[in-house]
Design an enzyme around this catalytic site. Sequence first.
Site, short mmCIF file in Angstrom:
data_model
loop_
_atom_site.label_atom_id
_atom_site.label_comp_id
_atom_site.label_asym_id
_atom_site.label_seq_id
_atom_site.Cartn_x
_atom_site.Cartn_y
_atom_site.Cartn_z
N SER A 126 -1.27 -24.97 18.94
CA SER A 126 -0.29 -24.20 19.70
C SER A 126 1.07 -24.88 19.67
CB SER A 126 -0.79 -24.10 21.14
OG SER A 126 0.22 -23.65 21.99
N TYR A 151 -4.23 -27.81 29.44
CA TYR A 151 -4.45 -26.97 28.26
C TYR A 151 -3.71 -27.54 27.06
CZ TYR A 151 -3.81 -23.31 24.84
OH TYR A 151 -3.75 -22.64 23.65
N LYS A 155 -5.10 -29.39 23.42
CA LYS A 155 -4.77 -29.02 22.03
C LYS A 155 -4.24 -30.24 21.29
CE LYS A 155 -5.94 -24.79 21.96
NZ LYS A 155 -7.02 -24.33 21.09
#
Length: 345
Positions: A126, A151, A155
């Site tokens: 991302s 989050y 990643k």
Amino acid sequence: MVRKVLVTGGAGYIGSHTLVALQEAGFEAVVIDSLCNSSEIALQRVQRITGKPVRFYPGDIRDRRLLDQILTENKIHSVIHFAGLKAVGESSQKPIDYYQSNVAGSLVLLEAMQEAGVKRLVFSSSATVYGSEAPVPYVETLQTGNTSNPYGTSKWMVEQILQDAAAANQELSVALLRYFNPVGAHPSGLIGEDPQGIPNNLLPYIAQVAVGKRKELSIFGDDYPTSDGTCLRDYLHVMDLAIGHVRALEWIEDKVGTEAFNLGTGRGISVLEIVRAFEQASGVPIPYTVAPRRAGDLPAFWADASKAKSELGWVADLGLEQMMVDTWRWQRENPQGYNATHSES
Ligand code: NAD
Ligand code: WQD
């Protein structure tokens, strides 16, 4: 020989669209998905679109025995790894769940791949890995990290793990795809984004206002240092993103090591521009109010997508109007998402 791709999280939003692109490109798809944030109906719809079967294993990627079974029963050539949790706000409330699913889940997958001798992986990363201080446009050579929620950190951690794994195993070939803001839906109107509960993301929220499910949009801040005061993001069509995965699979075929690619259009669009574009595409007015800024939002970021163009031969072809038209078709034809239909064949 037809190449078989294991798609983790294949019933989800990006996964289901990627299945269509994979099958259209001649790959065979095998899916593992726990359905914790998706519906099996999405897979039935993919089969309706392509006329080709998808072999589905319901289950969690942390279930090592199931992964071993899948890798033994199918001659898997490569893996596209979408499975994971993705709600930024929720990740601060439930960080352990996020690290469990996203980081521990990726480790179990990597171990299973290693044992089965599967060497090629495309990972859903991302733009969030660039963190809160990176200058725009984001380019792959920038240092990553400095992420501001679990989050994003999950990643970033998986990217580090994959880099270390590829450095140690000279046969491993990994593409880290850093998505910007995927929106839109397949032009058939059969598959699309189906968030559970109140949507966190802009386009699903707008689409639910348009269909009468929500009263009005709250625009989070109009006092940012941008042309109209609202945040800029790089929105790209999910079908372009899906094709990006096919290009990445082709690219990793004869490479070793890890390579990161930004997948975006290279253009920043404001929240107000999105509202206007959606209204124009749908003919439906979107009432909104301006609310305070949302914690953690950055004023503006977009991709430098030139590496994907030169290395993968990929560009985001579909424009803003198409993104809006397809979002609206999906929402209009499926106002309750996949829930309204119990089973299909
Ligand atoms: P999604 O929630 O629609 O899809 C994820 C799928 O994974 C779901 O079908 C879910 O049921 C499944 N899943 C979750 N945890 C699992 C587990 N432990 N085992 C098996 N299946 C599991 O999300 P999406 O928007 O399609 O995103 C796909 C991937 O792309 C995610 O990794 C996400 O973090 C990443 N990503 C998404 C965006 C975005 O804006 N949508 C942007 C950048 C990156
Ligand atoms: C876009 C813009 C909001 C909702 C998130 C993740 C990111 C990536 C994509 C996975 C922002 C504004 C939104 C609303 C609004 N996901 N907005 N009202 O925040 O750019 O990115 O999804 O990796 O990691 O952080 O996307 O769609 O939530 O917001 O005004 O009701 O719309 O403030 O400017 P974001 P988004």
